[in-house]
Structures are given as structure tokens and as C-alpha cells.
Scaffold this active site. Sequence first.
Site, PDB file in Angstrom:
ATOM      1  N   ASP A 512      11.041  -0.704  -4.840  1.00  9.94           N
ATOM      2  CA  ASP A 512      11.181  -0.247  -3.454  1.00  9.94           C
ATOM      3  C   ASP A 512       9.845   0.345  -2.991  1.00  9.94           C
ATOM      4  OD1 ASP A 512      12.424   0.384  -1.074  1.00  9.94           O
ATOM      5  OD2 ASP A 512      13.332   2.233  -1.821  1.00  9.94           O
ATOM      6  N   GLU A 515       5.449  -1.641   0.305  1.00  8.26           N
ATOM      7  CA  GLU A 515       4.667  -2.268   1.379  1.00  8.26           C
ATOM      8  C   GLU A 515       3.148  -2.066   1.238  1.00  8.26           C
ATOM      9  OE1 GLU A 515       8.685  -2.119   2.066  1.00  8.26           O
ATOM     10  OE2 GLU A 515       7.424  -0.345   1.878  1.00  8.26           O
TER      11      GLU A 515
END
Length: 891
Positions: A512, A515
Site C-alpha cells: 500500500d 505511489e
Amino acid sequence: MKSYQKLRTAGPQPAACRVEEEGAAPTPAGRGKLAPWWVGSGLLVAAVLLSAITVWVLRQVSGGWPAPALPPKCLLVPESHRFDCYPERRVVVTQELCESRGCCFIETPPPAGGKRGVPWCFYPPDFPSYSLESLNQTALGMVGLLVRREKAYYPRDIEMLRLDVEFETDTRLHIKITDAANPRYEVPLEVPRAMKRAENPIYSLDFSRDPFGLLLRRRATGTVLLNTTVAPLIFADQFLHIATLLPSQFLYGLGEHRGPLLHSLDWSTLTLWARDVSPTESFNLYGAHPFYLLMEEGGDAHGVFLLNSNAMEVALQPAPALTWRTIGGVLDFYIFLGPDPNMVIQQYQQVIGFPAMPPLWALGFHLCRWGYGSSNETWQTARAMRNYQIPQDAQWNDIDYMDGYRDFTFDPQKFASLPSLVEDLHKHGQRYVMILDPGISSTNPHGSYWPFDEGLRRGLFLNTTQGQPLIGQVWPGFTAFADFSNPDTQQWWLENLQRFHAHVPFDGLWIDMNEPSNFMDGSEDGCPPGELDSPPYTPAVLGDSLSAKTVCASAKQKASVHYNLHNLYGLMEAKATASALIQIRGKRPFVISRSTFPSQGQYSGHWLGDNRSQWKDMYYSIPGLLSFSLFGIPLVGADICGFSGSTSEELCTRWMQLGAFYPFARNHNSQNEKVEGSVPGGRHPRGGIQDVGWEMRDAGCRMKGWGWLLPRPVPELPVVPPTPSHPCLSPPAQGSSVNSSGETLKMSAPLEHLNLHVREGAILPTQKPETTSEATRRNPLRLIVALSQSGTAWGDLFWDDGESLNTFERGSYSYLVFNVTQNIFTSTVLHASAEATEVTIGTLSIFGVREPPSKVLLNGQEKPFSYLGNQVLTVSDLGLSLSQGFSLRWL
């Protein structure tokens, strides 16, 4: 607009050449042929002339008005063909600003709702571009030189470009434009290299020499798939711009965004820059996928992939047309000619890599929440699921299992029994998955936290421009970020996982915040001045800055600067994680990643992020899953019942019904919300893997963006208020109660009922579900046959042990083909392995048998059967080994 040069009212026409697919030498313009940019231009020329005549007529009717200051060339450009010359956001475009770029300025009424409409500043027909100075044949295609003699409006124009064209296969064309004199950053993605030139391509390619442009046609229909002569090519150091007309408005792909499957071409812009934000329309989301699929008017399909990882945006307009704008790298295009959409996706995956086979348990039901609070509470939830006989293959934990939110730790008080929980799950044939973040806590006393100490010693973190670890802030507080572009980081990642696995033998990993996500913009010290963090042009990213809620674009990584690698961060972490799992467990890896990039399907699946417990979030999960199937990542799902906010019984029930058919099905919700672990219902664990099907036969369905076929032969019609019935059922379907030829159907859907249909002509292997996939695979198979109107059907089955590596390459699998024709069902074993001998085919149910049979013969021997008035023939107690072929005939 076919060619912006041809709209000139005076002056020489551009020279042009045509290069056939056989590789013939360029044909000079003006020797008995029309220049190629005139081909197919009649409608546009007529529209332009009509616009001019209309202006003249209106002047006469009104008694005339002062001639505008604009030159006629600007007035002749139709609104739908105005390509934006001033795409900067947060700037009020004035005539002075526009004309300083050499562009046309015409104000138009802004659309309602504050969205962007017709650009006020647009390129004139004679805006300077590149010219094609030379073009020479190569073994695979041709190489050319493009020259720009007048500066455009962004700094550091590249004056000479190299054009490479390779006819790689009969259905794949590769076009690359880059700096002719200096190397530039290119995406480090392994792509296939053609060894010889395509012999019979189904496309032809033309060039306009001055201004330079490409025109790509489908040979069978003459459809122009690409026409880049409609706006100038701009290739500056940090601004690359190329536009094309599209042959239809049916455009799909270009992720990651939330919205309908079918993109709107009404002046919309899609930004590709990985960003941590709850799925919201109009925002750039977690991943970047610069690939689109377009359905042509005649029913053919093609795809275009721009292999570029820099920040970019794709502008769409009603011409129909598309503009690529990116701020780095090169223009590296792959075009896939299909001609049907499934073939386009397959051809795309031949370039980016085919998705890996996941373990069988990955396709079962998964349960997670942020906020179990302890390993004992997690354990109680898993036991409750067993007591209710709800199928569950995997139990997960979110970040609350960690000690201070630090990776590779677990809370020694609240999660002290975590190893025992995992042991218990394994005893019951279940698996354990935990979350990991790439942000590594940097504030611990030296010697107390090995992951940071060792990563710092080896120099494995993203660095600032000053060569020090870039420090941001994530869940554990101040953090450094692992540099997965460094091969040494992959070894360090493996060692960390090995150390943790020795205590908690996890089965899969959930990566997770990759980005990468940052709770501050850039770093604790901000970002330095310069054109990496503040480029001359910034695409329409959420936050108006490349560093918004992520790290500085100027951060240094082993392979390049973060400016180039940002969109690859999740892919690189997924690759390292999958490799580590293979080395630790020796089985197929299971990885679910939030951030993704093309080729990610080789290493991980994906979930659609932190959605909400709302009906529209359930609705948007459908185009979300379909898009990622298109992107080559079929193992995808959304948080069932929603992540944030409180769900309702009706919403959660409907979402469980829908989510049972997500390839990756996980119920997951946030802390401080209701526990959703014991929702009535269940997921049927199933053998084999099926992509979410892609089919767009009906124009009405195509326009609405529906296409929910799961797996391919099984359309499920989800109930998604305020549309309580499926808007269209494109393929014909046949069963005991529904027959359709493509018309709109409305069906009763009480809360406890799920509309599920088997498409005619399909054969489906099914099994009675147990509480885990491992237990289910031991049950006998039931084959469901849905005969077509002509009495035929087909299906197949891939069967292996469900977890070993490379079973196809090693031949450790069985593959069967089922077929029905002329009242005869045949099962043909094309490949067999030992696993198939442990499974039997118990029942055969055939839908659509119009007349009651008098007898049924199995391998020539008469067999008892039943026949129902709804035209269903059933033969039970077959007891046939999956490894045996057989024939069943009804008379």
C-alpha cells in the site's frame, strides 16, 4: 482536420510521401497522386468552407460588422478541431498571452458547471512544426530525420528528432520519436524485439513531409486510425505534444481514473500521475496506464500504447480527437490492430507481458478490516466465519498489527498471538495476508530498527539533491523511502521479509501507499527550486504540483531521478515483493498493490483503493474492474461493502452478490465502522482463472459503457440503484427463464436473489463450494451446458495443483476441451497430469434440449437421466475421472 497546413489560403502545399506496408520507397507528391493528407479530407474541407460561407452570409444579413482582427485562418478552424495552445491550469488566458505563442484567440461561452470547454487559444493551421527531411529503409521498417526550424513556446526545443518505424508483426506497429543527437530517459520495461519485418501487415502507413505527420490506415476498411497532421508536433526537453484524430467516439482505457467505462470526448482531460487519494471522479488516481482501446464504427478495434512513465495528460475533444502531453522521456508508441477487442488486449499483453497465474486461494473470499485491535479479535472473526460456514480463503490485517506502524514488526502486546493465529489458519486450509508500506521509519534509536539501519548503511533510500535520505512522513512518523530501482534494495527487501516470515509465516502481501504516498508535500524540508520540481509545464495533477502528497520529483534514485520514475514506483515494489515471496515460499506469489503501471500483472493484482460505502462506489467498481482487465491486470477487485463510512444491509448484500464475481474478492472496511465479517451469503471458490470478459457487441451498451460479463460465458446483472435493472443485455442468453436477442430487459431482483445467466453456447465447469478453495477442489465437477440456438456449445478447463510455480511450462497441468454438436457431448483431454486423476466429473446438466430424450448413452452404454419441462437434461453419478475423455449422446 486532416492537415493544418492544407487550410492555408495561399502558398505552396506541403510535400508528402506514402510508405506502403511492403516497404516501397516514398512516392513524391505531385506525380499523378493526391497528396496523402488530402485522402479522406473531403468532409473536413467542406465543413471549413461552409464555416467561411456562413460567416459571410451572416455579415450580409446583419448589414455587416467590422471585420475581426483575427486572420481568416483562425476563423476557418471548426470549434471541435481547436487544439489547445495554452493548456496551463490556473491561468486566465488572454489574447495577449495567446498570441505571444503565435496562436489564435477566440473567446467562446464557457460550459456550465465550471468544466473546460472549447479552448480560447488554439493552434492556427500554419503553426510551425517539424519537417521530415529524410527517410531510409531498414531491415524492420524505416528511420527518418525530423527537423524544426522555428522555436515553439517551451524552453529547450529539440531541433532534430529521430523517427524509427518498425513493422513488428502483421497486427503491431512500433513508432518511436526521440532526440536525434542526445540520449533521453526511456522506460526500463522489457519489451519484445522483432527479429524480422512483418510480411503481411493489415495496416498501411503514410507520411506528410512538411509539416510532418503520420496517417495509419486499416487496409481492409480504409479506416484512418491515426492522423497526427491535425496539430503540431512539439518536442521540447520538458514538454512533448502530439495529437491525432480518432475514427470514432468509443474510447476506453487511459487509467487510473474513476468514471464510466466509456470516456467522454466533450473536452475532458485525463491525467496520469500516481496519487494517493480516495477514488473520485476527475482526479488522477493511484496508477498510470497510457493505453487506450478504441472501437471503430464498423466493429473493429485497435489500441495505442505510449510507453512513457513521465507525468502526462490526455486531452479528449469531440472532433473526435486525442492529444498526448507529457513532460519527459520520448514518444514511444505501439499500435495494435486487433481487429477485435480481445485480440487488441492480447497483442498489448504480448508487449507488456502476460499476467501471472495466481494461486487458487487468491480467487477465494478474503476478509480484512483496519481496526480489529488485536490478533485475538482477528482470530475470533475467522472462527466466527467458520461457525457460520461462510467461505473464506484468507484472513488479512491492516496497519494496526504493526508495532508503532513500523514495517516488519508486530505489536508485542495486542498482536502477541499473531503467530498462533497464522498457524491456526493454515491448519484449516486458510491463508494469512498482511499490509506493508514502502515508507521506513527513520526516527528510532540507532541499532533498534534493522530495516532502517541496514537500508541507510547500504544506501538504499531515495535521496535529496544533496545526497541525503529524503525524509517524508507516513504512518510511523518521519520516514525514508526504499529505492526499488536499485537491485540492492530488492535483496534488502527479501532479507527483511525472510526475518519477519520466520516469526509470522504469511502467505501473501498487500503493498500500500506506494505511489509513493507522503503526508507532506515533497519532504520535511520541502523541495529545492528547479525545473524538476517546478517544470515549465505541469499537467493537471491533483494539488497542482508534482510533489503534492508524494516525494520531490528531484529526488535521486539509482536508475534516474524520481521525475522519471514516479509512476513506476508501485511496479518496482511489486516486482521486488513477488520475487521475495517466490524465494521465501517456493510457490506462486500473491501480491496486491495499490499503485500500478503497465506490466504489473506479471507481479501483482490490484484493488481499486479506499472507496466509500455508497451505491455509486459499488457502481463504479464495474468499469474499474473492466478497465484493469484491459490493462492486463485481471486479478482486481474493490473493497466489498465499501472501505470508509457505514454500509447498510441492502448495500452490503448487493455488494456481496456483485463482489462474489470480482476476480479478487475482499471485504475490507475502516476502523470505527461496523464489523462486516459475518455478512450472510458467500463466495463460491472456483478452479481456474478467468479474466473479466470484454465484449462490446451492442452499440447501446457501448455508449453506456456496460460490459459486465463474468467470467466470459456468465453475465451477472448486478442491482445498482438508481438503476435496479441491467440497462442492456448485449449477448443472446439462454436458460430456464430468460431468452434475449439484445433488447433491454427488466428483471425482478428481490434482495435475496441474484440474476445470473449462462450465455448460450457456453460450457461451465462448477463445483459445490466448501469453506475454502482447497476443500472445494476435491468435490466432483458439475458441467453446465447452455446450448445455442443451433444446438452447439464449447468450453474448456485448465486444472493444476493450484499453487506450484510454472505448471504450464513444466507440463504439470491438465487441459480439457468440451464440445457439443448434433446431440453429442464430448470431453477431449489435450494434456493430462497426476492432479487430474484425483478429480471426478459427477454431473452433466444440459440446458436447451428442446425435445425429451428417449435414451442417453455414455461411451455407448445407456445411462439414467432426468429431463425437466424447462428443457434441462441432467445426467448424474457419472463418476468419470477428469483425466479421461468421454462421449455422451442423447436420442
